[in-house]
Design an enzyme around this catalytic site. Sequence first.
Site, PDB file in Angstrom:
ATOM      1  N   GLU A   1       1.112   5.621  11.390  1.00  0.00           N
ATOM      2  CA  GLU A   1       2.108   4.828  10.791  1.00  0.00           C
ATOM      3  C   GLU A   1       3.524   4.811  11.306  1.00  0.00           C
ATOM      4  OE1 GLU A   1       1.741   2.319   7.977  1.00  0.00           O
ATOM      5  OE2 GLU A   1      -0.219   2.526   9.108  1.00  0.00           O
ATOM      6  N   ARG A   2       4.537   4.323  10.830  1.00  0.00           N
ATOM      7  CA  ARG A   2       5.902   4.140  11.291  1.00  0.00           C
ATOM      8  C   ARG A   2       6.627   5.445  10.921  1.00  0.00           C
ATOM      9  NH1 ARG A   2       3.980   0.112   8.554  1.00  0.00           N
ATOM     10  NH2 ARG A   2       3.933  -1.938   9.456  1.00  0.00           N
TER      11      ARG A   2
ATOM     12  N   LYS B   1       0.978  -1.261  -0.057  1.00  0.00           N
ATOM     13  CA  LYS B   1       0.099   0.090   0.254  1.00  0.00           C
ATOM     14  C   LYS B   1       0.947   1.187   0.041  1.00  0.00           C
ATOM     15  CE  LYS B   1      -2.261  -1.079   3.828  1.00  0.00           C
ATOM     16  NZ  LYS B   1      -1.558  -2.220   3.955  1.00  0.00           N
TER      17      LYS B   1
END
Length: 471
Positions: A183-184, A157
Amino acid sequence: MKTSNIGIVISVRGSVVDVQFANQLPSIYNILRTGNHNEIIIEVLAQLDTQRVRGIALTTTSGLARRMKVEDTGSTLKTPVGKEILSRMFDVFGNTIDNGEKLEDVQKRSIHQNPPSLMRRSTKSEIFETGIKVIDVLTPLERGGKAGLFGGAGVGKTVLLTEMIHNMVGQNDGVSIFCGIGERCREGHELYHDMKEAGVLPNMVMMFGQMNEPPGARFRVGHAAMTMAEYFRDDEHRDVLLLVDNIFRFIQAGAEISALMGQMPSRLGYQPTMSTELSRLEERIANTDTGAITSIQAVYVPADDFTDPAAVHTFSHLSASIVLSRKRANEGLFPAIDPLQSNSRMATPSVIGQKHYQIAQEIRQTLAEYAELKDIIAMLGLEQLSPNDRAVVARARRLERFLTQPFFTTEQFTGIKGKSVSLDDALDGCERILKDEFKDIPENALYMIGAIDEAKIHQKEAKDAIKSNAA
């Protein structure tokens, strides 16, 4: 001179803080500040009675204790807007996090805005080209629409999203806003350096609320990025590309807040207010008479279950759904988009034209027939099929290979130069495969190429290599 409205902390439970005000009760969404250096920021989410409010902390509540003084700022959370924010990276509070100079005298706006009225919305349908063959041919995106990239963990993604930024920022005069929700931080760091190297940072803004931050910050970062996008659309009359990674984390942050606030969860532990929270954000993404906000959103699908309420509610807002398949990723077919599950409301003859529509339908039909024949091939072998069915299988396998594409963002890992393919070239290639023009060319010659004529060049190079080896 404005007198400050001061209250006191009466309870702290994780990120949930109850505050008592003797004089004036703060409004919903007002920002409260507390802590030894006013470093703890709380957003009011409920008025419990005439003197008490309940808020969610957008920062860590470390060091917060009962009887501490709390100041009502009298305003909601604001984010910077204007030309000055371009090429910069922000957190949810509007602070720069790219180690650059601090922004001074920049205009700020409340993150809580209403969606544009129906009267201001544009009803024109236009195609938004991405340069990615499988998307432009089978699931065309809408200018001013919302597209979702659905998939479980590790199917590509973020890579697909990054490739779209690379292709679109280079060819469009608009502004790109990247919003990282839960997210990271590694991905944000890599994206910043990739965009800087590509030279597209001057037309881009990044905003992050990472997975290590409290749920309140992750929940509001989408609204803050949306406010920035609205400024460029409404005030600067520019087209905006809003990229969200990942909208599931927004829903997840809402579920965490709902649980902390003591609300009874609905199906599968999600918050009862999920649809209204998602609508409040998604409805602000629109095409108006002044410009358009086109949004591409990555949507994590828990355990690859597309019946999960988070995936179902997100589907209802989108004009195009691009579904990523783990099976295709395992076969090495990248981008791992499942052409039979993905769809777009733009894929109608009145919008994309009769020729494009017919080619897309023929591709789907060929791939659907191949999917049905796979069981027979697995049991009896390809030789047991009729000549007609064998021709369908050959066509489908060539189409699958041709719809793969080398990405600019993965050049350093694959060693294959990235390619952007125009819609005309992609359609021409698919049409020629469907007419069996490439039936004598090996499938592998069509794998990871750009335009279709590269396949003949690959085959010629392979033949020349064989001849030179034989000599």
